[in-house]
Design a protein around this motif. Structure first.
Motif, PDB file in Angstrom:
ATOM      1  N   ILE A  60       0.834  -1.202   0.000  1.00  0.00           N
ATOM      2  CA  ILE A  60       0.000   0.000   0.000  1.00  0.00           C
ATOM      3  C   ILE A  60       0.867   1.249   0.000  1.00  0.00           C
ATOM      4  CG2 ILE A  60      -1.733   1.287   1.287  1.00  0.00           C
ATOM      5  CD1 ILE A  60      -2.801  -1.200  -0.050  1.00  0.00           C
ATOM      6  N   ALA A  61       1.945   1.251   0.781  1.00  0.00           N
ATOM      7  CA  ALA A  61       2.816   2.429   0.858  1.00  0.00           C
ATOM      8  C   ALA A  61       3.469   2.724  -0.483  1.00  0.00           C
ATOM      9  CB  ALA A  61       3.865   2.218   1.938  1.00  0.00           C
ATOM     10  N   LEU A  62       4.004   1.697  -1.146  1.00  0.00           N
ATOM     11  CA  LEU A  62       4.621   1.904  -2.449  1.00  0.00           C
ATOM     12  C   LEU A  62       3.600   2.346  -3.488  1.00  0.00           C
ATOM     13  CD1 LEU A  62       7.189  -1.037  -2.721  1.00  0.00           C
ATOM     14  CD2 LEU A  62       7.671   1.402  -2.478  1.00  0.00           C
ATOM     15  N   GLN A  63       2.423   1.722  -3.451  1.00  0.00           N
ATOM     16  CA  GLN A  63       1.370   2.102  -4.399  1.00  0.00           C
ATOM     17  C   GLN A  63       0.973   3.558  -4.214  1.00  0.00           C
ATOM     18  OE1 GLN A  63       0.050   0.298  -6.819  1.00  0.00           O
ATOM     19  NE2 GLN A  63      -1.624   1.671  -7.436  1.00  0.00           N
ATOM     20  N   LEU A  64       0.852   3.983  -2.977  1.00  0.00           N
ATOM     21  CA  LEU A  64       0.460   5.364  -2.693  1.00  0.00           C
ATOM     22  C   LEU A  64       1.534   6.349  -3.152  1.00  0.00           C
ATOM     23  CD1 LEU A  64      -1.620   7.241  -1.414  1.00  0.00           C
ATOM     24  CD2 LEU A  64      -0.477   6.906   0.788  1.00  0.00           C
ATOM     25  N   CYS A  65       2.785   6.070  -2.837  1.00  0.00           N
ATOM     26  CA  CYS A  65       3.872   6.983  -3.217  1.00  0.00           C
ATOM     27  C   CYS A  65       4.044   7.051  -4.737  1.00  0.00           C
ATOM     28  CB  CYS A  65       5.176   6.548  -2.560  1.00  0.00           C
ATOM     29  SG  CYS A  65       5.200   6.729  -0.757  1.00  0.00           S
ATOM     30  N   VAL A  66       4.015   5.896  -5.400  1.00  0.00           N
ATOM     31  CA  VAL A  66       4.166   5.870  -6.856  1.00  0.00           C
ATOM     32  C   VAL A  66       2.991   6.570  -7.526  1.00  0.00           C
ATOM     33  CG1 VAL A  66       4.231   4.360  -8.875  1.00  0.00           C
ATOM     34  CG2 VAL A  66       5.626   3.824  -6.879  1.00  0.00           C
ATOM     35  N   THR A  67       1.785   6.391  -6.990  1.00  0.00           N
ATOM     36  CA  THR A  67       0.605   7.045  -7.555  1.00  0.00           C
ATOM     37  C   THR A  67       0.725   8.561  -7.467  1.00  0.00           C
ATOM     38  OG1 THR A  67      -0.826   5.170  -7.019  1.00  0.00           O
ATOM     39  CG2 THR A  67      -1.885   7.294  -7.358  1.00  0.00           C
ATOM     40  N   ILE A  68       1.178   9.062  -6.333  1.00  0.00           N
ATOM     41  CA  ILE A  68       1.311  10.512  -6.168  1.00  0.00           C
ATOM     42  C   ILE A  68       2.371  11.067  -7.114  1.00  0.00           C
ATOM     43  CG2 ILE A  68       2.030  12.311  -4.562  1.00  0.00           C
ATOM     44  CD1 ILE A  68       0.661  10.739  -2.350  1.00  0.00           C
ATOM     45  N   ILE A  69       3.499  10.373  -7.238  1.00  0.00           N
ATOM     46  CA  ILE A  69       4.553  10.838  -8.148  1.00  0.00           C
ATOM     47  C   ILE A  69       4.051  10.836  -9.595  1.00  0.00           C
ATOM     48  CG2 ILE A  69       6.830  10.293  -9.084  1.00  0.00           C
ATOM     49  CD1 ILE A  69       7.556   9.191  -6.310  1.00  0.00           C
ATOM     50  N   ALA A  70       3.365   9.763  -9.989  1.00  0.00           N
ATOM     51  CA  ALA A  70       2.843   9.689 -11.353  1.00  0.00           C
ATOM     52  C   ALA A  70       1.750  10.728 -11.584  1.00  0.00           C
ATOM     53  CB  ALA A  70       2.292   8.281 -11.615  1.00  0.00           C
ATOM     54  N   LEU A  71       0.931  11.007 -10.562  1.00  0.00           N
ATOM     55  CA  LEU A  71      -0.126  12.001 -10.701  1.00  0.00           C
ATOM     56  C   LEU A  71       0.455  13.396 -10.924  1.00  0.00           C
ATOM     57  CD1 LEU A  71      -3.184  12.439 -10.610  1.00  0.00           C
ATOM     58  CD2 LEU A  71      -2.985  12.817  -8.150  1.00  0.00           C
ATOM     59  N   VAL A  72       1.525  13.718 -10.201  1.00  0.00           N
ATOM     60  CA  VAL A  72       2.186  15.013 -10.397  1.00  0.00           C
ATOM     61  C   VAL A  72       2.745  15.115 -11.812  1.00  0.00           C
ATOM     62  CG1 VAL A  72       4.137  16.435  -9.663  1.00  0.00           C
ATOM     63  CG2 VAL A  72       2.697  15.336  -7.948  1.00  0.00           C
ATOM     64  N   ALA A  73       3.345  14.033 -12.312  1.00  0.00           N
ATOM     65  CA  ALA A  73       3.907  14.046 -13.659  1.00  0.00           C
ATOM     66  C   ALA A  73       2.819  14.193 -14.719  1.00  0.00           C
ATOM     67  CB  ALA A  73       4.714  12.765 -13.896  1.00  0.00           C
ATOM     68  N   VAL A  74       1.712  13.456 -14.556  1.00  0.00           N
ATOM     69  CA  VAL A  74       0.619  13.529 -15.534  1.00  0.00           C
ATOM     70  C   VAL A  74       0.000  14.916 -15.548  1.00  0.00           C
ATOM     71  CG1 VAL A  74      -1.711  12.688 -16.035  1.00  0.00           C
ATOM     72  CG2 VAL A  74       0.111  11.069 -15.536  1.00  0.00           C
ATOM     73  N   LEU A  75      -0.204  15.504 -14.366  1.00  0.00           N
ATOM     74  CA  LEU A  75      -0.775  16.846 -14.314  1.00  0.00           C
ATOM     75  C   LEU A  75       0.180  17.883 -14.901  1.00  0.00           C
ATOM     76  CD1 LEU A  75      -2.473  16.854 -10.785  1.00  0.00           C
ATOM     77  CD2 LEU A  75      -3.578  16.732 -13.023  1.00  0.00           C
ATOM     78  N   SER A  76       1.475  17.717 -14.646  1.00  0.00           N
ATOM     79  CA  SER A  76       2.452  18.690 -15.140  1.00  0.00           C
ATOM     80  C   SER A  76       2.555  18.671 -16.657  1.00  0.00           C
ATOM     81  CB  SER A  76       3.831  18.413 -14.527  1.00  0.00           C
ATOM     82  OG  SER A  76       3.780  18.500 -13.117  1.00  0.00           O
ATOM     83  N   PHE A  77       2.581  17.472 -17.232  1.00  0.00           N
ATOM     84  CA  PHE A  77       2.741  17.378 -18.679  1.00  0.00           C
ATOM     85  C   PHE A  77       1.412  17.345 -19.419  1.00  0.00           C
ATOM     86  CE2 PHE A  77       6.632  15.352 -16.986  1.00  0.00           C
ATOM     87  CZ  PHE A  77       7.569  16.200 -17.554  1.00  0.00           C
ATOM     88  N   GLY A  78       0.379  16.844 -18.779  1.00  0.00           N
ATOM     89  CA  GLY A  78      -0.897  16.692 -19.463  1.00  0.00           C
ATOM     90  C   GLY A  78      -1.784  17.916 -19.423  1.00  0.00           C
ATOM     91  N   PHE A  79      -1.699  18.715 -18.352  1.00  0.00           N
ATOM     92  CA  PHE A  79      -2.582  19.867 -18.233  1.00  0.00           C
ATOM     93  C   PHE A  79      -2.382  20.880 -19.354  1.00  0.00           C
ATOM     94  CE2 PHE A  79      -3.668  24.099 -16.604  1.00  0.00           C
ATOM     95  CZ  PHE A  79      -5.005  23.898 -16.291  1.00  0.00           C
ATOM     96  N   PRO A  80      -1.129  21.237 -19.727  1.00  0.00           N
ATOM     97  CA  PRO A  80      -0.986  22.160 -20.860  1.00  0.00           C
ATOM     98  C   PRO A  80      -1.588  21.630 -22.154  1.00  0.00           C
ATOM     99  CG  PRO A  80       1.064  22.024 -19.634  1.00  0.00           C
ATOM    100  CD  PRO A  80       0.165  20.939 -19.099  1.00  0.00           C
ATOM    101  N   ALA A  81      -1.430  20.329 -22.414  1.00  0.00           N
ATOM    102  CA  ALA A  81      -1.990  19.753 -23.639  1.00  0.00           C
ATOM    103  C   ALA A  81      -3.514  19.828 -23.627  1.00  0.00           C
ATOM    104  CB  ALA A  81      -1.521  18.303 -23.790  1.00  0.00           C
ATOM    105  N   VAL A  82      -4.117  19.511 -22.482  1.00  0.00           N
ATOM    106  CA  VAL A  82      -5.579  19.592 -22.375  1.00  0.00           C
ATOM    107  C   VAL A  82      -6.044  21.038 -22.522  1.00  0.00           C
ATOM    108  CG1 VAL A  82      -7.536  19.225 -20.824  1.00  0.00           C
ATOM    109  CG2 VAL A  82      -5.720  17.507 -20.964  1.00  0.00           C
ATOM    110  N   TYR A  83      -5.305  21.966 -21.916  1.00  0.00           N
ATOM    111  CA  TYR A  83      -5.685  23.379 -21.997  1.00  0.00           C
ATOM    112  C   TYR A  83      -5.654  23.870 -23.440  1.00  0.00           C
ATOM    113  CZ  TYR A  83      -5.244  28.443 -21.709  1.00  0.00           C
ATOM    114  OH  TYR A  83      -5.403  29.782 -21.915  1.00  0.00           O
ATOM    115  N   TYR A  84      -4.585  23.556 -24.176  1.00  0.00           N
ATOM    116  CA  TYR A  84      -4.484  23.994 -25.563  1.00  0.00           C
ATOM    117  C   TYR A  84      -5.575  23.353 -26.423  1.00  0.00           C
ATOM    118  CZ  TYR A  84       0.049  25.997 -24.393  1.00  0.00           C
ATOM    119  OH  TYR A  84       1.045  26.752 -23.841  1.00  0.00           O
ATOM    120  N   ALA A  85      -5.926  22.112 -26.131  1.00  0.00           N
ATOM    121  CA  ALA A  85      -7.002  21.468 -26.883  1.00  0.00           C
ATOM    122  C   ALA A  85      -8.340  22.135 -26.614  1.00  0.00           C
ATOM    123  CB  ALA A  85      -7.070  19.983 -26.521  1.00  0.00           C
ATOM    124  N   VAL A  86      -8.584  22.523 -25.370  1.00  0.00           N
ATOM    125  CA  VAL A  86      -9.863  23.139 -25.012  1.00  0.00           C
ATOM    126  C   VAL A  86     -10.007  24.519 -25.639  1.00  0.00           C
ATOM    127  CG1 VAL A  86     -11.202  24.067 -23.079  1.00  0.00           C
ATOM    128  CG2 VAL A  86     -10.196  21.791 -22.910  1.00  0.00           C
TER     129      VAL A  86
END
Length: 199
Positions: A60-86
């Motif tokens: 559970i601890a590894l899953q939680l930490c990896v999820t948070i790290i991946a979520l930060v990466a997805v939001l950082s790289f994905g949010f600009p792409a979604v914004y430009y598409a919108v």
């Protein structure tokens, strides 16, 4: 889909971690508060990882930490792409504004602004994802995307009005600046093209 999956994983891990922490404190296995070794963002992240591994199993601890790290990466790289598409823009239009031209007369070119193709958030998303895209988020159904939108994008109503005003302005006042070649505008017409243009 990556964002939805990460949010789902974060929700499940958070519920399990919260339950494990309450259970450990209730049975007096682990003190409610732990000392902070560092301050600031580093201290907060260190304390979070410390508590995640103390109150939960390693899975559970590894899953939680990896999820948070991946979520930060997805939001950082994905949010600009979604914004430009919108908003109906591309990365190149944002980095190099007013570098796209439309010909409104013989050797007369007008630059286009970033919002020329912005037809509204809903229409922009529908142009990219096609009709019935909401159902495809829930069910594996086939969709249809109009590829003509990508080949010849349709301008917005405000963009058309601005272009009409510019045409009327050119007819009234003439051109403001003359250029010897369209290459000065960044337009490559080919190796044998010879033309003069006015802006």
């Amino acid at each position: 889909f990556a964002l939805l999956g990460l949010l789902y994983s974060l929700g499940l891990c958070s519920i399990v971690a919260w339950y494990n922490r309450l259970s450990a404190v209730k049975h007096h296995h682990i003190p409610m508060s732990t000392p902070h070794m560092l301050i600031g963002l580093t201290g907060m992240m260190t304390n979070f990882a410390y508590q995640a591994f103390i109150y939960n199993s390693i899975t559970i601890a590894l899953q939680l930490c990896v999820t948070i790290i991946a979520l930060v990466a997805v939001l950082s790289f994905g949010f600009p792409a979604v914004y430009y598409a919108v908003v109906g823009q591309t990365m190149l239009e944002t980095m190099f504004p007013m570098k796209e031209y439309v010909q409104i007369g013989p050797h007369i070119y007008v630059p286009l602004g970033n919002g020329f193709y912005n037809r509204g958030c809903r229409q922009n998303v529908r142009d990219i994802l096609g009709h019935g895209w909401r159902w495809r988020l829930l069910l594996p159904v086939r969709g249809a995307v109009d590829t003509q939108i990508a080949i010849a994008p349709r301008p917005s109503d405000s963009g058309i009005e601005a272009l009409k005003e510019r045409i009327a302005q050119v007819q009234r006042e003439g051109v403001r600046r003359e250029v010897r070649s369209t290459q000065e505008l960044g337009i490559n017409e080919g190796p044998d093209a010879k033309s003069s243009a006015a802006v």
